[in-house]
Design an enzyme around this catalytic site. Structure first.
Site, PDB file in Angstrom:
ATOM      1  N   ASP A 237       1.459  -1.033  -0.070  1.00 25.20           N
ATOM      2  CA  ASP A 237       0.542   0.179   0.236  1.00 25.20           C
ATOM      3  C   ASP A 237       1.405   1.101  -0.074  1.00 25.20           C
ATOM      4  O   ASP A 237       2.026   1.434   1.441  1.00 25.20           O
ATOM      5  CB  ASP A 237      -1.176  -0.466   0.949  1.00 25.20           C
ATOM      6  CG  ASP A 237      -1.772   0.988   0.781  1.00 25.20           C
ATOM      7  OD1 ASP A 237      -1.558   2.644   0.380  1.00 25.20           O
ATOM      8  OD2 ASP A 237      -2.988   0.555   1.200  1.00 25.20           O
ATOM      9  N   GLY A 264      -1.673  -3.410  -3.567  1.00 23.67           N
ATOM     10  CA  GLY A 264      -2.020  -2.336  -3.552  1.00 23.67           C
ATOM     11  C   GLY A 264      -2.675  -1.693  -2.515  1.00 23.67           C
ATOM     12  O   GLY A 264      -3.275  -2.511  -0.845  1.00 23.67           O
ATOM     13  N   HIS A 265      -3.841  -0.396  -2.756  1.00 23.86           N
ATOM     14  CA  HIS A 265      -4.477  -0.132  -1.763  1.00 23.86           C
ATOM     15  C   HIS A 265      -6.006  -0.347  -1.981  1.00 23.86           C
ATOM     16  O   HIS A 265      -6.342  -0.119  -1.264  1.00 23.86           O
ATOM     17  CB  HIS A 265      -4.950   1.483  -2.359  1.00 23.86           C
ATOM     18  CG  HIS A 265      -5.287   2.456  -0.541  1.00 23.86           C
ATOM     19  ND1 HIS A 265      -4.901   1.887   0.430  1.00 23.86           N
ATOM     20  CD2 HIS A 265      -6.225   3.365  -1.175  1.00 23.86           C
ATOM     21  CE1 HIS A 265      -6.031   3.543   1.077  1.00 23.86           C
ATOM     22  NE2 HIS A 265      -6.337   3.509   0.236  1.00 23.86           N
ATOM     23  N   TRP A 266      -6.275  -1.142  -2.563  1.00 18.98           N
ATOM     24  CA  TRP A 266      -7.677  -2.315  -2.973  1.00 18.98           C
ATOM     25  C   TRP A 266      -7.600  -3.396  -2.815  1.00 18.98           C
ATOM     26  O   TRP A 266      -7.763  -3.890  -4.151  1.00 18.98           O
ATOM     27  CB  TRP A 266      -7.419  -1.157  -4.503  1.00 18.98           C
ATOM     28  CG  TRP A 266      -9.021  -0.727  -4.516  1.00 18.98           C
ATOM     29  CD1 TRP A 266      -9.776  -0.152  -3.788  1.00 18.98           C
ATOM     30  CD2 TRP A 266      -9.513  -0.850  -5.887  1.00 18.98           C
ATOM     31  NE1 TRP A 266     -11.082   0.541  -4.489  1.00 18.98           N
ATOM     32  CE2 TRP A 266     -11.267   0.737  -5.905  1.00 18.98           C
ATOM     33  CE3 TRP A 266      -8.964  -1.075  -7.894  1.00 18.98           C
ATOM     34  CZ2 TRP A 266     -11.821   0.830  -7.014  1.00 18.98           C
ATOM     35  CZ3 TRP A 266     -10.060  -0.292  -8.528  1.00 18.98           C
ATOM     36  CH2 TRP A 266     -10.732   0.658  -8.670  1.00 18.98           C
TER      37      TRP A 266
END
Length: 286
Positions: A237, A264-266
């Protein structure tokens, strides 16, 4: 089960809450059973369906009523300039939406800004909170190990200030670990959402000037949240630091942490199948 799509599940409700008077909220609503409300993140062009279309089907199939909310100031919901920290106002929007829909209690799934809203909801309305599932939530203050704001947040605000396909691609390039997943369909869909209501972007910046991201910090109150909580994080992330996950599980009475590698962030999108299995098991057995 008939095929789920955005248009057949789309509806609007009008809520009346502090800071959100006679305010239209858009949502996607599908399935029957215990309510699971999914709250999206705060990047330009974000919305409930684009954030969670890889998750709604499995949750409905598992026997849940799934509601994907467009947060105030995002996608098809009304636009707003906020005078209070966004996580708190967003929590009120969830409560108001639940009131209109006749939902007494719900499980909350929140990514990034949506995670901040879920944490605020659990603090303000504990009796209406089921279980919490948080993915890289915002609203947790500074990091001991990472300089903030992180690279992704800087690019997010650049996109708000200078909306273009180029700045959108710059943000998406750090959004996901696997950049092969950044398809033209993803880019164009997000860009269409940005263009649909440019006032959303202007008002987000105005709100941020009044109350910066640091005002979202609910860290001092984490110990008050009694709801069973599953915290998930992408190891890679670049928006919200991984050590914030440790902060949550160290201070919340009943929280566990799962870290997705190569993510990552998702997490709910990039590792949708694994995320769906993990979270549905947590709701059923956690």
């Amino acid at each position: 089960m008939s095929e789920l799509n955005e248009s057949t599940t789309s509806k609007f409700v009008t809520i009346n809450e502090k800071g959100l008077s006679n305010f239209r909220i858009h949502l996607n609503d599908a399935g029957e059973g215990e309510a699971v409300i999914m709250l999206h993140g705060g990047g330009p062009g974000a919305g409930g369906w684009s954030n969670y279309y890889r998750n709604i089907g499995p949750f409905v199939k598992a026997g849940y009523r799934v509601i994907l909310q467009d947060a105030p100031g995002f996608n098809k919901s009304d636009t707003v300039v906020m005078d209070e920290q966004r996580g708190l106002v967003n929590a009120r929007s969830v409560k108001g939406m639940m009131d209109v829909l006749g939902i007494e209690k719900a499980h909350l799934v929140g990514n990034s800004m949506g995670g901040a809203g879920a944490l605020n909801f659990a603090l303000e309305y504990p009796e209406r909170t089921g279980k919490l599932i948080l993915m890289g939530p915002g609203g947790l203050g500074n990091s001991l190990f990472t300089a903030m704001p992180m690279e992704g947040i800087k690019l997010l605000f650049k996109l708000y200030a200078e909306p273009s396909l180029d700045t959108l691609k710059q943000m998406l390039n750090v959004f996901l670990f696997d950049q092969s997943l950044i398809t033209d369909e993803l880019v164009q869909g997000r860009w269409a959402n940005i263009q649909r209501n440019p006032e959303h972007l202007k008002n987000f910046l105005l709100s941020s000037q009044k109350l910066p991201l640091s005002s979202w910090n609910v860290s001092p109150r984490m110990g008050e949240i009694k709801a069973k909580t599953l915290v998930t994080w992408g190891r890679d992330d670049r928006f919200v630091p991984l050590d914030h996950g440790l902060k949550l599980v160290a201070n919340m009475p009943d929280a566990q942490l799962h870290v997705f590698p190569r993510c990552g962030h998702w997490a709910q999108w990039e590792h949708a199948d694994a995320f769906n299995r993990l979270t549905l098991d947590f709701l059923a057995n956690g």
